[in-house]
Enzyme design. Sequence first.
Site, short mmCIF file in Angstrom:
data_model
loop_
_atom_site.label_atom_id
_atom_site.label_comp_id
_atom_site.label_asym_id
_atom_site.label_seq_id
_atom_site.Cartn_x
_atom_site.Cartn_y
_atom_site.Cartn_z
NE ARG A 53 72.28 -72.78 -89.82
CZ ARG A 53 71.42 -72.07 -90.52
NH1 ARG A 53 70.30 -71.67 -90.00
NH2 ARG A 53 71.70 -71.76 -91.77
CB THR A 54 77.78 -73.12 -85.63
OG1 THR A 54 76.98 -74.17 -86.15
CG2 THR A 54 78.54 -73.63 -84.43
CE LYS A 82 99.80 -61.88 -93.10
NZ LYS A 82 99.89 -61.04 -91.90
NE ARG A 103 81.56 -75.29 -88.21
CZ ARG A 103 80.28 -75.30 -88.53
NH1 ARG A 103 79.87 -74.87 -89.71
NH2 ARG A 103 79.38 -75.74 -87.68
CG HIS A 131 78.63 -79.60 -85.07
ND1 HIS A 131 78.96 -78.66 -84.12
CD2 HIS A 131 77.89 -78.96 -86.00
CE1 HIS A 131 78.44 -77.49 -84.48
NE2 HIS A 131 77.78 -77.65 -85.61
#
Lengths: 305, 153
Positions: A53-54, A82, A103, A131
Site C-alpha cells: 500500500r505505501t 551487485k 523504504r 514512517h
Amino acid sequence: MNFKGKDIISLRDFKKEEIEYILQKASEVKEGRHSNSLKGKVLASLFFEPSTRTRLSFEAAMTLLGGNFFGIADPQSSSTQKGETLKDTIKTISGYCDVIAIRHPFEGAARASADVTEIPIINAGDGSNQHPTQTLLDLYTIKEQFGSLDGLNIGLLGDLKYGRTVHSLSMALSFYNVKLFMISPELLKMPIHYAQYLENKGIKYTETQNIFDVGQDLDILYVTRIQRERFGDLQEYEKVAGSYKINLEVLDKLNKKIKIMHPLPRVDEIDDSVDKTDNAIYFEQAHNGIPVRQAILGLVTGAIQ
Amino acid sequence: MSDQHYRVFKIENGTVIDHIVPTMALKIIDILGIRDKGLVSIGINFDSGKTGKKDIIKFENVYLDKTETDLIALFSPHATINIIKDNKVIEKRKIEMPSVINSIIKCPNPTCVTNNYRDCDTKFIVERFDENSTIVRCYYCEKETTVISELIK
C-alpha cells in the site's frame, strides 16, 4: 511556509506548524484543488523492502496529480544485489528524478540517502525506526474524524516495540494535548527512548497489558500488527501473536463511540466483522494516504506552495 | 635534570593533556591519532595529588584545536589542556562535551545503516551527560545509547 527541497525523514525534524501546514494542504488536495500540479515531475519510488500500500499509494498520488514515477519494487532486481552502496544508488538515481521515496530494511537509510543528494528524500519506512508519511495520514484521519487532535484519549495497541508507525505517531502526538494509553504485552512495550521522549515533552501516558483496563476511556484505538519478520525466535512470536484480537465481542466492551484505526495490512488482529461497524475507520485511513502523500510530494517539489 | 623530566619529557612547543583518567591515554591516542610532526610522550598511571593516579600525553610541535580536544570529554571529562609556546603556557583550555560526535563511536544497533554500508560513517548527537555516563542518539537510526568503551572504534 516553504517546503521546497525539504526531506521528510523523521517526526523528530518537524515543528507543529509544519505538520499543520501539510494537513491543511492535504485537505485542499482532497477538495480537488492543486489538480495536475505535479505535471512534469518524476518520482523515484525505491522500495528495498516489500510494501504494497505505501508504494502503490505514492505511485498513485504522483499519477493522480499529473506526475510520473519509476522505481524498484523488488530489491532482488536492483544493483544493490551487485554490491552497490545505498549512497551510490541514491547519487545515481538523483539524476533521473525530482523526488525520491525510499523504504529500506535498515534504520537510518533515508537519513543517509539525504546526506548525498539535494533532491528531497521521503522516508517511506526505515527498518523499525520511522514512517512519517503514515503518521501524517494518521493525524489527517484523526483530525477529519474529530475536528481536532486536542483533548483526545488515544490507545496504541499491539507491537509497540518494533512497530515504526506507533513510534512516529507517538512523537507526532506529543505536539498535541492528548493522553496516550500504551497497550502491549510486556515483551513488546514501547522502547525506553520513545517513552523518555514523551516524558520530556510532558505527555501523559499509561502503560497496560489489558485493553479492558482503559477501553471505556478511549476515543481512538490504534491497532498494530505483531510482525512475524521482526522476531528472530518464532516461539516468541507464537507467544504474543493474536493476543490482542479485536472482534465484535471485544468492541462491545469498549467506548461505544471509539474509532478503530490500523496502518494495515492486518493479519487477524481485527476481525472482518468489525469492518461494517461505524467504529472502523481503517480503510478511510488507508485511502487518506493519497491526498496526504500528494500534498507532501507537491510541497517538497515546490509544485504546491 | 630531575626524575620528572625523564618520565615524560618537557616540551617547548605543543599540547599537553594532563589529568587523564588512568589508562585512558591509549584510547585518546586512538582518537586523536599520533601526529607525524613531532614526538608524542605518553605517561600511564602517574601519581597524582588530585586523583591518586593519572595519565598524561604530550604532543610536541602539534597544536590540537578545541574540536579535537573536546572529544576527550567522552573518556576523561576532567582532563586539562595546556598549549605551550616557547616554554610558556599560552592557553589553559577546559574540555567541553561536544554536541555532535562524528566517526569515533560505532552504533550498537546491528540494523543501523552505519553498520551495513561501508560508506556510511557514524554520527551521534549528545543528548545528556553527567559524571557517570554520556547518552548519545544515533543521527541515523535514532536509537539512544550510553557510551561505553566497547563502542569506541
